[in-house]
Enzyme design. Sequence first.
Site, mmCIF file in Angstrom:
data_model
loop_
_atom_site.group_PDB
_atom_site.id
_atom_site.type_symbol
_atom_site.label_atom_id
_atom_site.label_comp_id
_atom_site.label_asym_id
_atom_site.label_seq_id
_atom_site.Cartn_x
_atom_site.Cartn_y
_atom_site.Cartn_z
ATOM 1 N N PRO A 90 93.127 35.985 -2.598
ATOM 2 C CA PRO A 90 91.733 35.758 -3.013
ATOM 3 C C PRO A 90 91.364 34.273 -2.977
ATOM 4 O O PRO A 90 90.185 33.934 -2.961
ATOM 5 C CB PRO A 90 91.670 36.287 -4.446
ATOM 6 C CG PRO A 90 92.945 36.992 -4.707
ATOM 7 C CD PRO A 90 93.930 36.568 -3.683
ATOM 8 N N ASP A 170 75.766 43.657 23.995
ATOM 9 C CA ASP A 170 75.282 42.839 22.897
ATOM 10 C C ASP A 170 74.284 41.801 23.388
ATOM 11 O O ASP A 170 73.265 41.578 22.769
ATOM 12 C CB ASP A 170 76.449 42.132 22.194
ATOM 13 C CG ASP A 170 77.220 43.099 21.311
ATOM 14 O OD1 ASP A 170 76.680 44.182 21.028
ATOM 15 O OD2 ASP A 170 78.338 42.782 20.920
HETATM 16 C C1 9D3 Z 1 91.931 40.456 -11.481
HETATM 17 C C2 9D3 Z 1 93.026 39.491 -11.188
HETATM 18 N N1 9D3 Z 1 92.456 38.185 -10.835
HETATM 19 C C3 9D3 Z 1 92.449 37.336 -12.039
HETATM 20 C C4 9D3 Z 1 91.222 36.521 -12.108
HETATM 21 C C5 9D3 Z 1 93.220 37.515 -9.801
HETATM 22 C C6 9D3 Z 1 93.629 38.349 -8.653
HETATM 23 C C7 9D3 Z 1 94.959 38.457 -8.317
HETATM 24 C C8 9D3 Z 1 95.360 39.230 -7.241
HETATM 25 C C9 9D3 Z 1 92.698 39.029 -7.897
HETATM 26 C C10 9D3 Z 1 93.101 39.820 -6.823
HETATM 27 C C11 9D3 Z 1 94.421 39.919 -6.488
HETATM 28 C C12 9D3 Z 1 94.862 40.725 -5.317
HETATM 29 N N2 9D3 Z 1 94.052 40.438 -4.143
HETATM 30 C C13 9D3 Z 1 94.580 40.058 -2.971
HETATM 31 O O1 9D3 Z 1 95.773 39.988 -2.843
HETATM 32 C C14 9D3 Z 1 93.694 39.710 -1.879
HETATM 33 C C15 9D3 Z 1 92.263 39.687 -1.781
HETATM 34 C C16 9D3 Z 1 91.225 40.007 -2.706
HETATM 35 O O2 9D3 Z 1 91.430 40.409 -3.863
HETATM 36 N N3 9D3 Z 1 89.933 39.857 -2.299
HETATM 37 C C17 9D3 Z 1 89.603 39.426 -1.050
HETATM 38 N N4 9D3 Z 1 90.521 39.109 -0.150
HETATM 39 C C18 9D3 Z 1 91.839 39.248 -0.523
HETATM 40 S S1 9D3 Z 1 93.136 38.900 0.444
HETATM 41 C C19 9D3 Z 1 94.255 39.300 -0.685
#
Ligand code: 9D3
Length: 278
Positions: A90, A170
Amino acid sequence: MIFDVVTIFPDFFRSILEYGLLKRARVSGQVEIRLHDLRDFTDDRHRSVDDRPFGGGPGMVFKPEPIFRAVEALKAESGGAQVPVVLLSPQGRLLTQAVAQEFAKAPRLTLLCGRYEGVDERVAEYLATEEISIGDYVLSGGELAAAVLMETVVRLVPGVLGNEASAAEDSFSLPESPLENGAQGLLDCPHYTRPADFCGHKVPEVLLSGNHQQVRRWRRRRALEKTWRNRPELLARVSLSDEEQALLEDIKRAACEPALHGEKAFAPAASGRTVKSS
Ligand code: 9D3
């Protein structure tokens, strides 16, 4: 092109590899997707991949050793070639069509999928060459993101799609589609097929007219309308012809507000919304 996916859920990917584009690209030998179970790179009896976070806090964090070991094993196998290592997270930079185009140039890509609260930061710092997110929403792990990345990159590998044909299509309908050039352009116009009258919902007359000039103009207008309504921020980045500029002014006059993101995500789309007078 070879993808190496490192994950605790290799089976998660099995079904998506069996359908559509990814299936065809694999069967024709243009793409190879290798799944690696992170737990195979652990060295303890319980095959543990996670541990408690230093500094406290909820949840667990992926420990670095199994991930480093997995990537080292892949590096050894690929004979010291420079392979991009992508951590799906994220905290990554956003995956866009432009980013996908860069990835499509690489002969090989390693994808690291995290889970739980996250991955020990030393993976992002010292092992991954890229940290990529697929958007500003919360997933439970990197697997879906890795699948999204693979699909969007594989489409761009030369010869996988009828790449040439659809690119030509396209540029016929709209010279600058955001989906083919990294969000530099407009959203697509609406499409219709038979029946011309579906339960009284009629296909726009102009599309049945056979007047290609008129059809082109209609499609541009509707593409501008969609973009103005759903993705107004894209309009700041396109250069519009005089004709398009005029169409857009007309659309704005026709009381069509740009969508409000977030708080009104589920407001009814399109047609006849009144402009708030403030
Ligand atoms: C709710 C947990 N969050 C705390 C503020 C942090 C968090 C940790 C791990 C949020 C998501 C994740 C798991 N997500 C991914 O591994 C991930 C992801 C995503 O959540 N959104 C967009 N792209 C990606 S790429 C990997």
